[in-house]
Design a protein around this motif. Structure first.
Motif, PDB file in Angstrom:
ATOM      1  N   THR A   1      15.455  62.213  -3.019  1.00  0.00           N
ATOM      2  CA  THR A   1      16.042  60.835  -2.912  1.00  0.00           C
ATOM      3  C   THR A   1      15.103  59.797  -3.682  1.00  0.00           C
ATOM      4  O   THR A   1      15.068  58.995  -4.482  1.00  0.00           O
ATOM      5  CB  THR A   1      16.298  60.336  -1.456  1.00  0.00           C
ATOM      6  OG1 THR A   1      17.136  61.214  -1.141  1.00  0.00           O
ATOM      7  CG2 THR A   1      16.972  58.972  -1.850  1.00  0.00           C
ATOM      8  N   ILE A   2      13.625  59.953  -3.319  1.00  0.00           N
ATOM      9  CA  ILE A   2      12.653  59.053  -3.736  1.00  0.00           C
ATOM     10  C   ILE A   2      12.368  59.406  -5.304  1.00  0.00           C
ATOM     11  O   ILE A   2      12.349  58.340  -6.148  1.00  0.00           O
ATOM     12  CB  ILE A   2      11.154  59.450  -3.135  1.00  0.00           C
ATOM     13  CG1 ILE A   2      11.349  59.064  -1.737  1.00  0.00           C
ATOM     14  CG2 ILE A   2      10.073  58.538  -3.596  1.00  0.00           C
ATOM     15  CD1 ILE A   2      11.507  57.584  -1.357  1.00  0.00           C
ATOM     16  N   ALA A   3      12.271  60.756  -5.926  1.00  0.00           N
ATOM     17  CA  ALA A   3      12.447  60.995  -7.089  1.00  0.00           C
ATOM     18  C   ALA A   3      13.507  59.995  -7.927  1.00  0.00           C
ATOM     19  O   ALA A   3      13.335  59.440  -9.038  1.00  0.00           O
ATOM     20  CB  ALA A   3      12.537  62.246  -7.292  1.00  0.00           C
ATOM     21  N   PHE A   4      14.723  60.285  -7.710  1.00  0.00           N
ATOM     22  CA  PHE A   4      15.769  59.783  -8.518  1.00  0.00           C
ATOM     23  C   PHE A   4      15.640  58.288  -8.188  1.00  0.00           C
ATOM     24  O   PHE A   4      16.149  57.292  -8.832  1.00  0.00           O
ATOM     25  CB  PHE A   4      17.246  60.202  -7.860  1.00  0.00           C
ATOM     26  CG  PHE A   4      17.401  61.587  -8.595  1.00  0.00           C
ATOM     27  CD1 PHE A   4      17.539  61.796  -9.883  1.00  0.00           C
ATOM     28  CD2 PHE A   4      17.161  62.693  -7.727  1.00  0.00           C
ATOM     29  CE1 PHE A   4      17.781  63.197 -10.543  1.00  0.00           C
ATOM     30  CE2 PHE A   4      17.059  64.084  -8.528  1.00  0.00           C
ATOM     31  CZ  PHE A   4      17.743  64.229  -9.460  1.00  0.00           C
ATOM     32  N   LEU A   5      15.401  57.735  -7.144  1.00  0.00           N
ATOM     33  CA  LEU A   5      15.312  56.103  -6.611  1.00  0.00           C
ATOM     34  C   LEU A   5      14.255  55.724  -7.567  1.00  0.00           C
ATOM     35  O   LEU A   5      14.609  54.507  -8.245  1.00  0.00           O
ATOM     36  CB  LEU A   5      15.061  55.978  -5.143  1.00  0.00           C
ATOM     37  CG  LEU A   5      15.002  54.683  -4.724  1.00  0.00           C
ATOM     38  CD1 LEU A   5      16.548  53.931  -4.791  1.00  0.00           C
ATOM     39  CD2 LEU A   5      14.561  54.545  -3.289  1.00  0.00           C
ATOM     40  N   GLY A   6      13.000  56.358  -7.539  1.00  0.00           N
ATOM     41  CA  GLY A   6      12.004  55.680  -8.668  1.00  0.00           C
ATOM     42  C   GLY A   6      12.615  55.846  -9.917  1.00  0.00           C
ATOM     43  O   GLY A   6      12.165  54.849 -10.752  1.00  0.00           O
ATOM     44  N   LEU A   7      12.995  56.905 -10.389  1.00  0.00           N
ATOM     45  CA  LEU A   7      13.372  56.903 -11.663  1.00  0.00           C
ATOM     46  C   LEU A   7      14.630  55.782 -12.112  1.00  0.00           C
ATOM     47  O   LEU A   7      14.571  55.302 -13.317  1.00  0.00           O
ATOM     48  CB  LEU A   7      14.263  58.089 -12.040  1.00  0.00           C
ATOM     49  CG  LEU A   7      14.365  58.535 -13.682  1.00  0.00           C
ATOM     50  CD1 LEU A   7      12.909  58.643 -14.208  1.00  0.00           C
ATOM     51  CD2 LEU A   7      14.966  59.885 -13.745  1.00  0.00           C
ATOM     52  N   ALA A   8      15.432  55.342 -11.258  1.00  0.00           N
ATOM     53  CA  ALA A   8      16.268  54.364 -11.537  1.00  0.00           C
ATOM     54  C   ALA A   8      15.884  52.993 -11.196  1.00  0.00           C
ATOM     55  O   ALA A   8      16.291  52.063 -12.017  1.00  0.00           O
ATOM     56  CB  ALA A   8      17.490  54.603 -10.488  1.00  0.00           C
ATOM     57  N   LEU A   9      15.079  52.709 -10.469  1.00  0.00           N
ATOM     58  CA  LEU A   9      14.512  51.259 -10.110  1.00  0.00           C
ATOM     59  C   LEU A   9      13.184  50.660 -10.719  1.00  0.00           C
ATOM     60  O   LEU A   9      13.030  49.670 -11.338  1.00  0.00           O
ATOM     61  CB  LEU A   9      14.445  51.067  -8.598  1.00  0.00           C
ATOM     62  CG  LEU A   9      15.806  51.156  -7.709  1.00  0.00           C
ATOM     63  CD1 LEU A   9      15.365  51.072  -6.308  1.00  0.00           C
ATOM     64  CD2 LEU A   9      16.822  50.164  -8.240  1.00  0.00           C
TER      65      LEU A   9
END
Length: 445
Positions: free
Chosen positions: A189-197
């Motif tokens: 979740t952190i991986a994709f959240l960081g990539l998006a934000l």
């Protein structure tokens, strides 16, 4: 954002240091009857809070010092060559002292050693070790505007904190396997959240850290039983004593990591971050071979004593781990923008520690049937240990190659923050396009 008397680092360092000192004294001199388990856990939380806070502030200061050397890359590299290997050498001294005190049944005195370490930073901080000047009102407005503009960074940091809390609660209330599953889910979740934000290069780095960390799964849980099981538990095992494990085993690991960091910082000059990480990952496949042979127990057939083989295996992997770590830590240092050094560094190190491979290691070992518990006759539990050890560097290399575009395309020890700017690079696409025209390592080496 919330300075105390105009200072953003010094008062905070002193406050958490005093909290850590008080906790160390309570544990070192308190009696077992007067201290409950909850009180003991709270004291350890306070100690770790003090160490982590001071560490992040100092690393942020180091990042600021390195960023200011905009024209002298040799000063930058020399600074990092000194700081990181020295920190691991100090960890080695701590490991040795802990082993000696444990051997004489004086474990509590370890907290006095920790207290001395905290004071060694708190006292200089009170003397303005950070060379900090009071923030003026107009500067504070600019700082708060910067944080408002990059609100995603504190948001992702808060998400990492929530992920760690969820993992701890599930592990305590359910099982370690359930905690590992929650940790894996939270990390993704952190991986994709960081990539998006997050800003492009920072988000890509977070994404890479999560997947690279999970691919470097750890075997430490089963490894301890492999090393220390008695003849009744694991007949063909090395049967090492606790003093050997805490002294020679862990001591070799720390020294090897320190040497690997120094070696990586020296050899990394002229390489791009991408080229260096891929090269070290390929080297790890060779460095892991002594460990695979040790888990297969082939060293006994070759006449190599277990202590020598264990130290050799740990040294080889430690050097590789140190070289891998320094490549990432150098990137961390030069990804931190002005006024947000500690915040961004804390985010990157938090992600690095979140994806440390413990959770993925638990799942891999469980699937391979490697679940020792220190029970009599559990030799069969170690039959597939070598498979886990052999597959780990291959998986790590594959992930690094596939995700190398997430790493900065610039050469190591060069700033990843735009010159004369406090912003994080929005994209390194232009540098990435040039990568095809520029070799990973400069000809002059």
């Amino acid at each position: 954002v919330l300075p105390i008397c105009g200072y953003r680092k010094t008062p905070q360092s002193i406050m958490v240091a005093l909290l850590g000192v008080a906790a160390c004294l309570l544990v070192a001199f308190g009696s077992q009857k007067s201290m409950s388990v909850k009180a003991f856990l709270l004291c350890n939380f306070a100690i770790h809070l003090a160490i982590a806070t001071v560490s992040i502030l100092m690393q942020g200061m180091m990042s600021g010092m390195a960023q200011k050397e905009t024209t002298n890359t040799s000063v930058r590299s020399q600074l990092l060559e000194f700081v990181w290997p020295l920190s691991y050498l100090m960890a080695f001294l701590g490991t040795i002292s802990a082993g000696v005190l444990a051997a004489f049944d004086m474990t509590r005195l370890n907290y006095l050693v920790v207290l001395a370490c905290i004071l060694s930073v708190a006292v200089p901080a009170s003397l303005n070790f950070f060379c900090e000047e009071p923030v003026q009102p107009h500067q504070l407005v600019e700082i708060r505007n910067t944080f408002t503009e990059h609100w995603q960074i504190p948001a992702v940091s808060a998400a990492i904190l929530l992920c760690n809390l969820a993992m701890s609660l599930v592990t305590l209330s359910c099982s370690s396997f359930a905690g590992a599953a929650v940790s894996m889910l939270g990390s993704l979740t952190i991986a994709f959240l960081g990539l998006a934000l997050l800003p492009d290069q920072l988000g890509k780095m977070i994404f890479f850290l999560i997947f690279a960390g999970m691919s470097r799964y750890q075997l430490q849980g089963a490894e301890m039983y492999f090393l220390s099981d008695s003849v009744q538990e694991y007949q063909d095992g090395p049967h090492f004593s606790k003093s050997f494990i805490s002294g020679a085993w862990f001591g070799t690991d720390v020294i090897a990591i320190s040497f690997g960091m120094y070696l990586g910082s020296r050899l990394g000059k002229g390489w791009t971050y991408r080229g260096f990480c891929v090269a070290v990952s390929s080297l790890m496949m060779l460095l892991s071979m002594p460990g695979v042979l040790f888990y297969l127990r082939w060293n006994t057939a070759l006449g190599v004593p277990d202590p020598l083989m264990a130290v050799l295996a740990k040294a080889c992997v430690g050097v590789g781990n140190g070289m891998q770590a320094i490549g990432l830590f150098v990137a961390f240092t030069f990804l931190c923008p002005d006024t947000m050094e500690a915040t961004v560094y804390g985010l990157l190190m938090g992600t690095f520690n979140l994806a440390d491979g413990q959770a993925s290691g638990s799942l891999v070992l469980h699937m391979l049937g490697v679940n020792p518990k220190g029970s009599p006759g559990e030799s069969s539990q170690f039959e597939n240990m070598w498979v886990a050890a052999a597959c780990q560097p291959i998986l790590c290399f594959a992930v690094t190659v596939l995700l190398q575009r997430c790493l900065p395309a610039e050469e190591m020890f060069h700033s990843l923050v735009f010159e004369n700017s406090s912003s994080i690079p929005a994209s390194s696409l232009e540098a990435g396009d040039k990568l095809d025209e520029t070799p990973s390592k400069a000809p002059e080496g």
